[in-house]
Structures are given as C-alpha cells and as structure tokens.
Design a protein around this motif. Structure first.
Motif, PDB file in Angstrom:
ATOM      1  N   MET A  52      -9.883 -38.471   8.057  1.00  0.00           N
ATOM      2  CA  MET A  52      -9.652 -36.726   7.452  1.00  0.00           C
ATOM      3  C   MET A  52      -7.809 -37.406   7.024  1.00  0.00           C
ATOM      4  SD  MET A  52     -12.211 -35.160   8.975  1.00  0.00           S
ATOM      5  CE  MET A  52     -12.502 -33.482   8.342  1.00  0.00           C
ATOM      6  N   LYS A  57     -11.752 -45.051   8.743  1.00  0.00           N
ATOM      7  CA  LYS A  57     -11.679 -43.876   7.490  1.00  0.00           C
ATOM      8  C   LYS A  57     -12.168 -44.639   6.284  1.00  0.00           C
ATOM      9  CE  LYS A  57      -8.428 -42.258  10.529  1.00  0.00           C
ATOM     10  NZ  LYS A  57      -9.217 -40.978  11.164  1.00  0.00           N
ATOM     11  N   SER A  70      -1.758 -38.322   4.910  1.00  0.00           N
ATOM     12  CA  SER A  70      -1.261 -38.101   6.692  1.00  0.00           C
ATOM     13  C   SER A  70      -3.267 -38.870   7.145  1.00  0.00           C
ATOM     14  CB  SER A  70      -1.418 -36.512   6.427  1.00  0.00           C
ATOM     15  OG  SER A  70      -0.460 -36.857   5.602  1.00  0.00           O
ATOM     16  N   TYR A  89      -5.810 -38.591  10.827  1.00  0.00           N
ATOM     17  CA  TYR A  89      -5.575 -38.001  12.068  1.00  0.00           C
ATOM     18  C   TYR A  89      -6.623 -39.162  12.633  1.00  0.00           C
ATOM     19  CZ  TYR A  89      -8.832 -35.301  15.687  1.00  0.00           C
ATOM     20  OH  TYR A  89      -9.734 -35.365  17.166  1.00  0.00           O
ATOM     21  N   VAL A 146      -1.515 -37.567  12.910  1.00  0.00           N
ATOM     22  CA  VAL A 146      -2.125 -35.927  12.703  1.00  0.00           C
ATOM     23  C   VAL A 146      -3.021 -35.720  14.294  1.00  0.00           C
ATOM     24  CG1 VAL A 146      -1.992 -33.905  11.600  1.00  0.00           C
ATOM     25  CG2 VAL A 146      -1.342 -35.550  10.804  1.00  0.00           C
ATOM     26  N   ASN A 202      -3.575 -32.942  15.891  1.00  0.00           N
ATOM     27  CA  ASN A 202      -4.325 -31.806  15.064  1.00  0.00           C
ATOM     28  C   ASN A 202      -4.863 -31.590  13.756  1.00  0.00           C
ATOM     29  OD1 ASN A 202      -4.418 -30.390  18.072  1.00  0.00           O
ATOM     30  ND2 ASN A 202      -2.576 -30.759  17.612  1.00  0.00           N
ATOM     31  N   TRP A 203      -5.929 -31.973  13.482  1.00  0.00           N
ATOM     32  CA  TRP A 203      -6.782 -31.466  11.695  1.00  0.00           C
ATOM     33  C   TRP A 203      -7.806 -30.506  12.546  1.00  0.00           C
ATOM     34  CZ3 TRP A 203      -4.809 -35.176   8.408  1.00  0.00           C
ATOM     35  CH2 TRP A 203      -4.842 -35.023   6.926  1.00  0.00           C
ATOM     36  N   TRP A 259     -11.192 -28.092   9.944  1.00  0.00           N
ATOM     37  CA  TRP A 259     -11.631 -28.621   8.827  1.00  0.00           C
ATOM     38  C   TRP A 259     -13.051 -27.598   9.198  1.00  0.00           C
ATOM     39  CZ3 TRP A 259     -16.971 -31.387   9.525  1.00  0.00           C
ATOM     40  CH2 TRP A 259     -17.340 -30.935   7.815  1.00  0.00           C
ATOM     41  N   ASN A 317     -11.312 -26.627  14.836  1.00  0.00           N
ATOM     42  CA  ASN A 317     -10.719 -28.049  14.607  1.00  0.00           C
ATOM     43  C   ASN A 317     -10.864 -28.459  15.519  1.00  0.00           C
ATOM     44  OD1 ASN A 317      -8.277 -26.383  13.596  1.00  0.00           O
ATOM     45  ND2 ASN A 317      -7.815 -26.873  15.617  1.00  0.00           N
TER      46      ASN A 317
END
Length: 114
Positions: free
Chosen positions: A1, A34, A65, A67, A104, A106-107, A109, A113
């Motif tokens: 994310m 990622k 940023s 996750y 982060v 807490n993400w 989508w 979350n």
C-alpha cells in the motif's frame, strides 16, 4: 500500500509524468513486499519550493508513505533510486531532492482497514 507524492518546482510534461510513474513502480520493489500493483503516485508540479533561501534551481520534495514497519536500509536504497529518477527525467540534482518516509500502522482501502 505505498503512496508516493512529489512536490516539484518545475512543470511536468505528460511524457515525463509517465516515465517517473513507471520508474517509481520499478523502484518501489526496493522495499520488501511492495510492488507497483499497489502503488499510488501523485504529482504536484510547479509547486513553490525554496531551498537554502532560493528558488533558482529545480527541486523536489518526495513523500513516501508505506503500510507496515520502517525499513531503513530499504528506504535508503529507494532514496537513491528516487534521486536518480528525478535527475534523469527532470534534471533535478540529487542534492535538491528531499525524500520523507512515513510507515503507517493503519491503512484503509476498499471500505475497510488493514
């Protein structure tokens, strides 16, 4: 994310935007787990930036940023890639690029979350 947002002091053509987006999609793999399939990219061209009290040279502020947890060695590798991309595509010297990272916990989508 991951999300990469770039504030850039110069104008950005569609071709340059596409090249930067594509190269960031490859570069994000420097962070384990990622990939471009989850990457969102934003651009803010012609952003008023001053560095060392001057706006005479092109510059960029890039915010990344992600996750999950921080990964300093991966972040360092990605910084090198980001600086190279902005130098190659826009002629921005690496010493006129700042890169800020934010891990982060807490993400959200798709209505929920992670």
């Amino acid at each position: 994310m991951p999300f990469i947002n770039s504030k850039i002091s110069v104008a950005l053509s569609d071709a340059q935007e596409q090249e930067i987006k594509s190269r960031l999609g490859q570069a994000i793999t420097a962070i384990p787990g990622k990939s471009e399939s989850w990457l969102m990219v934003g651009f803010e061209p012609e952003y008023k930036l001053y560095f060392r009290g001057s706006k005479d040279q092109p510059m960029a502020m890039v915010e990344v940023s992600v996750y999950g947890n921080e990964n300093p060695s991966a972040f360092s590798k990605l910084t090198g890639e980001i600086c190279k991309i902005f130098e190659d595509v826009l002629g921005i010297a690496p010493d006129h690029v700042y890169v800020k990272y934010q891990a982060v916990a807490n993400w959200g989508w798709n209505g929920g979350n992670f």
